[in-house]
Enzyme design. Structure first.
Site, PDB file in Angstrom:
ATOM      1  N   HIS A 101     133.230  80.847  91.629  1.00 54.65           N
ATOM      2  CA  HIS A 101     132.422  79.717  92.107  1.00 54.65           C
ATOM      3  C   HIS A 101     131.697  80.181  93.365  1.00 54.65           C
ATOM      4  O   HIS A 101     132.211  81.023  94.105  1.00 54.65           O
ATOM      5  CB  HIS A 101     133.283  78.537  92.548  1.00 54.65           C
ATOM      6  CG  HIS A 101     134.196  77.949  91.524  1.00 54.65           C
ATOM      7  ND1 HIS A 101     135.379  78.520  91.154  1.00 54.65           N
ATOM      8  CD2 HIS A 101     134.106  76.793  90.821  1.00 54.65           C
ATOM      9  CE1 HIS A 101     135.983  77.753  90.262  1.00 54.65           C
ATOM     10  NE2 HIS A 101     135.228  76.702  90.042  1.00 54.65           N
ATOM     11  N   ASP A 104     133.992  79.993  96.352  1.00 57.37           N
ATOM     12  CA  ASP A 104     135.133  80.934  96.446  1.00 57.37           C
ATOM     13  C   ASP A 104     134.807  82.067  97.403  1.00 57.37           C
ATOM     14  O   ASP A 104     135.686  82.668  98.007  1.00 57.37           O
ATOM     15  CB  ASP A 104     135.434  81.625  95.102  1.00 57.37           C
ATOM     16  CG  ASP A 104     135.654  80.670  93.970  1.00 57.37           C
ATOM     17  OD1 ASP A 104     135.942  79.498  94.235  1.00 57.37           O
ATOM     18  OD2 ASP A 104     135.541  81.119  92.799  1.00 57.37           O
ATOM     19  N   GLU A 232     132.451  73.141  80.341  1.00 58.87           N
ATOM     20  CA  GLU A 232     133.915  73.301  80.216  1.00 58.87           C
ATOM     21  C   GLU A 232     134.591  71.934  80.167  1.00 58.87           C
ATOM     22  O   GLU A 232     134.650  71.224  81.171  1.00 58.87           O
ATOM     23  CB  GLU A 232     134.447  74.117  81.404  1.00 58.87           C
ATOM     24  CG  GLU A 232     135.952  74.354  81.301  1.00 58.87           C
ATOM     25  CD  GLU A 232     136.495  75.284  82.381  1.00 58.87           C
ATOM     26  OE1 GLU A 232     135.760  76.200  82.806  1.00 58.87           O
ATOM     27  OE2 GLU A 232     137.643  75.082  82.791  1.00 58.87           O
ATOM     28  N   GLU A 268     139.562  75.848  77.692  1.00 54.47           N
ATOM     29  CA  GLU A 268     140.725  76.302  78.464  1.00 54.47           C
ATOM     30  C   GLU A 268     142.016  75.732  77.877  1.00 54.47           C
ATOM     31  O   GLU A 268     142.075  74.555  77.531  1.00 54.47           O
ATOM     32  CB  GLU A 268     140.527  75.851  79.922  1.00 54.47           C
ATOM     33  CG  GLU A 268     141.695  76.189  80.809  1.00 54.47           C
ATOM     34  CD  GLU A 268     141.399  75.965  82.281  1.00 54.47           C
ATOM     35  OE1 GLU A 268     140.271  76.246  82.733  1.00 54.47           O
ATOM     36  OE2 GLU A 268     142.318  75.492  82.970  1.00 54.47           O
ATOM     37  N   ASP A 307     147.879  70.046  85.422  1.00 53.64           N
ATOM     38  CA  ASP A 307     147.109  71.263  85.186  1.00 53.64           C
ATOM     39  C   ASP A 307     147.672  72.401  86.046  1.00 53.64           C
ATOM     40  O   ASP A 307     147.167  72.669  87.127  1.00 53.64           O
ATOM     41  CB  ASP A 307     145.654  70.957  85.565  1.00 53.64           C
ATOM     42  CG  ASP A 307     144.695  72.036  85.138  1.00 53.64           C
ATOM     43  OD1 ASP A 307     145.035  72.791  84.218  1.00 53.64           O
ATOM     44  OD2 ASP A 307     143.605  72.121  85.724  1.00 53.64           O
ATOM     45  N   ASP A 309     147.935  75.617  85.223  1.00 54.01           N
ATOM     46  CA  ASP A 309     147.221  76.894  85.093  1.00 54.01           C
ATOM     47  C   ASP A 309     148.136  78.113  85.136  1.00 54.01           C
ATOM     48  O   ASP A 309     147.878  79.083  85.869  1.00 54.01           O
ATOM     49  CB  ASP A 309     146.156  77.032  86.197  1.00 54.01           C
ATOM     50  CG  ASP A 309     144.979  76.094  85.999  1.00 54.01           C
ATOM     51  OD1 ASP A 309     144.858  75.525  84.893  1.00 54.01           O
ATOM     52  OD2 ASP A 309     144.187  75.926  86.931  1.00 54.01           O
ATOM     53  N   ASP A 340     141.869  81.879  84.198  1.00 55.04           N
ATOM     54  CA  ASP A 340     141.867  80.731  85.100  1.00 55.04           C
ATOM     55  C   ASP A 340     143.336  80.353  85.290  1.00 55.04           C
ATOM     56  O   ASP A 340     143.788  79.280  84.882  1.00 55.04           O
ATOM     57  CB  ASP A 340     141.039  79.591  84.491  1.00 55.04           C
ATOM     58  CG  ASP A 340     140.616  78.584  85.538  1.00 55.04           C
ATOM     59  OD1 ASP A 340     141.112  78.687  86.674  1.00 55.04           O
ATOM     60  OD2 ASP A 340     139.795  77.700  85.233  1.00 55.04           O
TER      61      ASP A 340
HETATM   62  C1  XUL Z   1     139.526  73.400  86.657  1.00 55.90           C
HETATM   63  C2  XUL Z   1     138.917  74.594  86.042  1.00 55.90           C
HETATM   64  C3  XUL Z   1     137.848  75.267  86.825  1.00 55.90           C
HETATM   65  C4  XUL Z   1     136.704  75.747  85.994  1.00 55.90           C
HETATM   66  C5  XUL Z   1     135.555  76.281  86.803  1.00 55.90           C
HETATM   67  O1  XUL Z   1     140.573  72.859  85.934  1.00 55.90           O
HETATM   68  O2  XUL Z   1     139.286  75.017  84.975  1.00 55.90           O
HETATM   69  O3  XUL Z   1     138.407  76.317  87.536  1.00 55.90           O
HETATM   70  O4  XUL Z   1     137.095  76.740  85.108  1.00 55.90           O
HETATM   71  O5  XUL Z   1     135.105  75.373  87.747  1.00 55.90           O
HETATM   72 CO    CO Z   2     138.715  76.677  83.781  1.00 55.58          CO
END
Ligand code: XUL
Ligand code: CO
Length: 447
Positions: A101, A104, A232, A268, A307, A309, A340
């Site tokens: 991003h 970032d 996304e 995702e 979430d 991740d 991610d």
């Molecule tokens: C948030 C997510 C983000 C996007 C990019 O859940 O997945 O990191 O991938 O903004």
């Molecule tokens: Co993502």
């Protein structure tokens, strides 16, 4: 100077050690399988935010992460040191891509002009590194959700100044995408949804979002930034309801607003789970629509339910995801697997970032190997084509060809007995299918 106290991660092959080591047991980047090098099938990407910025905070506590550039207290010094650390990380891990991003990379200033200046300094350094390393950007994106100004959305904010700010921020992010040669450009609408319908003009907000996407792709064309645009989906978090809920909802939105020619999907794993779907389901929906663009690789945890991740480690899920990819022949026109993903809060040492990527990369490499073997042996292909074979001739072929109407079908079926109709169906033997898949996983990976 070295930031990471670890040797280069290499392919060591399976069975040298059953214990996880600092090496890949399944990911052998230059090995050709299914007609392509593994690195070209998988196109692994490191996510800048989770890898270098994430402090491992959770809703109940501060970050625990120890990072090798913590000693820099000035935010710009730290931002520049992070670039050195990042490129050493990519090299040691052996990946070809990264994703980021705008926010970032560098701290915000007081105005967008100052913010852009900070960002450009860091991007200058990244571009220099790219020249010597050949590192590619899988995608870049704009963070239009973190700052309090985005409290009620960015493109869907009820406040026109915030829409304008978002457009200007995005403009610069697209220009940066062009400079670093990003292959895709992602839009995740972090705050593009609503908290409550009582105060929300949903239709107007969605029209604004569509306008924003059109303006973005038009500007990308204008400046010659030739990236595949990607949306996304995510159903909730942070807003109560996110407009890009899941693949099917987002595809309907794309079609309604005439965006499906220029945009595809970035899907995702954990987002799929939050929507009540599997990752495979989301990939299948996009694949069937010809709109699979790229994949964010992570997994959720049913016991936690938000979430988190996590780095992917569930082989069954990676096999299922790679099965879809193998059927399509690629992840997307320019897609890849972007991690991610972040370590759990209790895995706070710098090298946990490597171990996380190792399990993630090896899980997808294993998934690819198994999926290719399933395809080669036509295990599921035969099963699926048999299941629909009654449409290949007789009444089935007539139905598909549009040669029969309701009256014809009534004539055809009206005197068939219960027993005849029962005989037209067959057991799916689903338990046998799952047993077969288990055997393929164990056997393929023990070779
Ligand atoms: C948030 C997510 C983000 C996007 C990019 O859940 O997945 O990191 O991938 O903004
Ligand atoms: Co993502």
């Amino acid at each position: 100077m070295s930031y990471w106290n670890i040797d280069k991660i290499n392919y060591i092959g399976p069975h040298k050690s059953l214990k996880s080591t600092s090496g890949f047991q399944y990911y052998n980047p230059d090995e050709v399988i299914g007609g392509k090098k593994m690195r070209d099938w998988l196109r692994f990407s490191v996510a800048y935010w989770h890898t270098f910025d994430q402090r491992l905070v959770d809703p109940f506590g501060d970050g625990t992460a120890i990072r090798p550039y913590d000693k820099y207290s000035d935010p710009m010094d730290q931002a520049l040191a992070k670039v050195d650390a990042a490129f050493e990380f990519y090299d040691k891990l052996g990946v070809d891509f990264f994703a980021f991003h705008d926010r970032d990379l560098a701290p915000e200033g007081d105005t967008l002009r100052e913010t852009n200046q900070n960002l450009d300094k860091v991007v200058d350094k990244i571009v220099e590194y790219q020249k010597t390393t050949g590192m590619k950007v899988l995608w870049n994106t704009s963070n239009l959700f973190n700052n309090p100004r985005f409290v009620a959305g960015a493109a869907t904010s009820p406040y026109a100044d915030i829409f304008a700010y978002s457009a200007a921020q995005l403009k610069h992010s697209l220009e940066i995408g062009k400079r670093v040669g990003a292959q895709n450009y992602v839009f995740w609408g972090g705050r593009e949804g609503y908290e409550s319908l009582w105060n929300t003009d949903m239709k107007r907000e969605q029209e604004h979002a569509a306008k924003f996407f059109h303006l973005a792709k038009d500007y990308a064309k204008e400046i010659g930034f030739d990236a595949q645009m990607l949306l996304e989906p995510k159903p909730k978090e942070p807003t109560t309801h996110q407009y890009d809920f899941d693949a099917a909802t987002t595809i309907a939105f794309m079609k309604e607003y005439n965006l499906d020619k220029d945009f595809k999907l970035n899907l995702e794993g954990n987002h799929a789970n939050l929507a009540g779907h599997t990752y495979q389901h989301e990939i299948r929906v996009a694949r069937d629509a010809g709109l699979l663009g790229s994949l964010d690789a992570n997994q959720g945890d049913k016991l936690i339910g938000w979430d988190i991740d996590e780095y992917p480690s569930n082989l069954y899920e990676t096999v299922a995801a790679m099965y879809e990819v193998v059927q399509l022949g690629q992840i997307g026109p320019r897609g890849g697997l972007n991690f991610d993903s972040k370590p759990r809060r209790s895995s706070f040492e710098p090298n946990d970032l490597f171990y996380g990527h190792i399990v993630g990369m090896d899980s997808f490499a294993a998934g690819l190997r198994v999926a290719l073997k399933l395809k080669e042996d036509k295990v599921l292909e035969n099963l699926v084509s048999d299941r629909y074979s009654s449409y290949n001739s007789g009444i089935g072929a007539q139905i598909e060809a549009g040669k029969v109407n309701f009256k014809d079908m009534e004539d055809y079926i009206i005197d068939k007995t219960q027993a005849e109709l029962r005989a037209a169906t067959h057991s799916d033997h689903l338990e046998q299918i799952k047993d077969t898949i288990n055997h393929y996983i164990v056997e393929t990976l023990s070779k």
